[in-house]
Scaffold this motif. Structure first.
Motif, PDB file in Angstrom:
ATOM      1  N   GLU A   8      14.414 -14.420   2.306  1.00 47.84           N
ATOM      2  CA  GLU A   8      14.828 -14.846   3.642  1.00 47.84           C
ATOM      3  C   GLU A   8      13.718 -14.610   4.654  1.00 47.84           C
ATOM      4  N   ARG A   9      13.016 -13.501   4.507  1.00 49.48           N
ATOM      5  CA  ARG A   9      11.910 -13.199   5.431  1.00 49.48           C
ATOM      6  C   ARG A   9      10.801 -14.222   5.264  1.00 49.48           C
ATOM      7  N   GLU A  10      10.490 -14.575   4.007  1.00 49.08           N
ATOM      8  CA  GLU A  10       9.453 -15.567   3.770  1.00 49.08           C
ATOM      9  C   GLU A  10       9.857 -16.908   4.374  1.00 49.08           C
ATOM     10  N   PHE A  11      11.126 -17.254   4.230  1.00 50.19           N
ATOM     11  CA  PHE A  11      11.610 -18.501   4.825  1.00 50.19           C
ATOM     12  C   PHE A  11      11.458 -18.460   6.338  1.00 50.19           C
ATOM     13  N   ASP A  12      11.808 -17.332   6.934  1.00 49.73           N
ATOM     14  CA  ASP A  12      11.692 -17.214   8.383  1.00 49.73           C
ATOM     15  C   ASP A  12      10.239 -17.332   8.836  1.00 49.73           C
ATOM     16  N   LEU A  13       9.298 -16.734   8.084  1.00 52.46           N
ATOM     17  CA  LEU A  13       7.880 -16.828   8.444  1.00 52.46           C
ATOM     18  C   LEU A  13       7.388 -18.265   8.318  1.00 52.46           C
ATOM     19  N   ARG A  14       7.787 -18.939   7.245  1.00 50.21           N
ATOM     20  CA  ARG A  14       7.390 -20.348   7.090  1.00 50.21           C
ATOM     21  C   ARG A  14       7.960 -21.174   8.230  1.00 50.21           C
ATOM     22  N   TRP A  15       9.214 -20.902   8.585  1.00 48.58           N
ATOM     23  CA  TRP A  15       9.842 -21.646   9.666  1.00 48.58           C
ATOM     24  C   TRP A  15       9.097 -21.397  10.988  1.00 48.58           C
ATOM     25  N   ALA A  16       8.715 -20.144  11.235  1.00 49.36           N
ATOM     26  CA  ALA A  16       8.009 -19.821  12.475  1.00 49.36           C
ATOM     27  C   ALA A  16       6.608 -20.423  12.483  1.00 49.36           C
ATOM     28  N   ASP A  17       5.922 -20.401  11.345  1.00 48.23           N
ATOM     29  CA  ASP A  17       4.578 -20.967  11.289  1.00 48.23           C
ATOM     30  C   ASP A  17       4.584 -22.473  11.494  1.00 48.23           C
ATOM     31  N   ASN A  18       5.654 -23.135  11.097  1.00 43.00           N
ATOM     32  CA  ASN A  18       5.726 -24.589  11.220  1.00 43.00           C
ATOM     33  C   ASN A  18       6.314 -25.037  12.551  1.00 43.00           C
ATOM     34  N   ALA A  19       6.578 -24.112  13.449  1.00 39.77           N
ATOM     35  CA  ALA A  19       7.154 -24.475  14.744  1.00 39.77           C
ATOM     36  C   ALA A  19       6.186 -25.366  15.510  1.00 39.77           C
ATOM     37  N   GLU A  20       6.729 -26.344  16.219  1.00 38.69           N
ATOM     38  CA  GLU A  20       5.887 -27.267  16.978  1.00 38.69           C
ATOM     39  C   GLU A  20       5.299 -26.607  18.221  1.00 38.69           C
ATOM     40  N   HIS A  21       6.090 -25.770  18.859  1.00 42.42           N
ATOM     41  CA  HIS A  21       5.620 -25.116  20.081  1.00 42.42           C
ATOM     42  C   HIS A  21       5.490 -23.625  19.811  1.00 42.42           C
TER      43      HIS A  21
END
Length: 85
Positions: A8-21
């Motif tokens: 879940e943490r890895e998913f959250d980091l990937r999600w944060a890294d791919n954020a547009e802003h």
């Protein structure tokens, strides 16, 4: 359980890294606010902060180093010679 949390943490980091802003750091916000009112003067690439005086040649530095080492060797020898009596 720990594997699931890491996943879940890895998913959250990937999600944060791919954020547009992405929000700028506090330092970036502070400098932007400061420069808005008082912009910095233009600087050449890798400018020297202050002009440097004339440099000594490398042989002078070499002589100083060898002189200090020689003086230290003589001082240690003198101390050992007089402590043996």
């Amino acid at each position: 359980m720990a594997e699931q949390e890491d996943g879940e943490r890895e998913f959250d980091l990937r999600w944060a890294d791919n954020a547009e802003h992405k929000e700028p750091s506090a330092r970036a916000r502070m400098l932007a606010a400061r420069w808005k009112e008082n912009p910095p003067s233009p600087q050449p690439f890798r400018a020297d902060p202050d002009p440097v005086g004339p440099r000594r040649s490398s042989w002078v530095s070499t002589v100083i180093v060898f002189g200090c080492v020689g003086g230290l060797i003589l001082l240690i020898g003198y101390i050992n010679y007089h402590s043996s009596y």
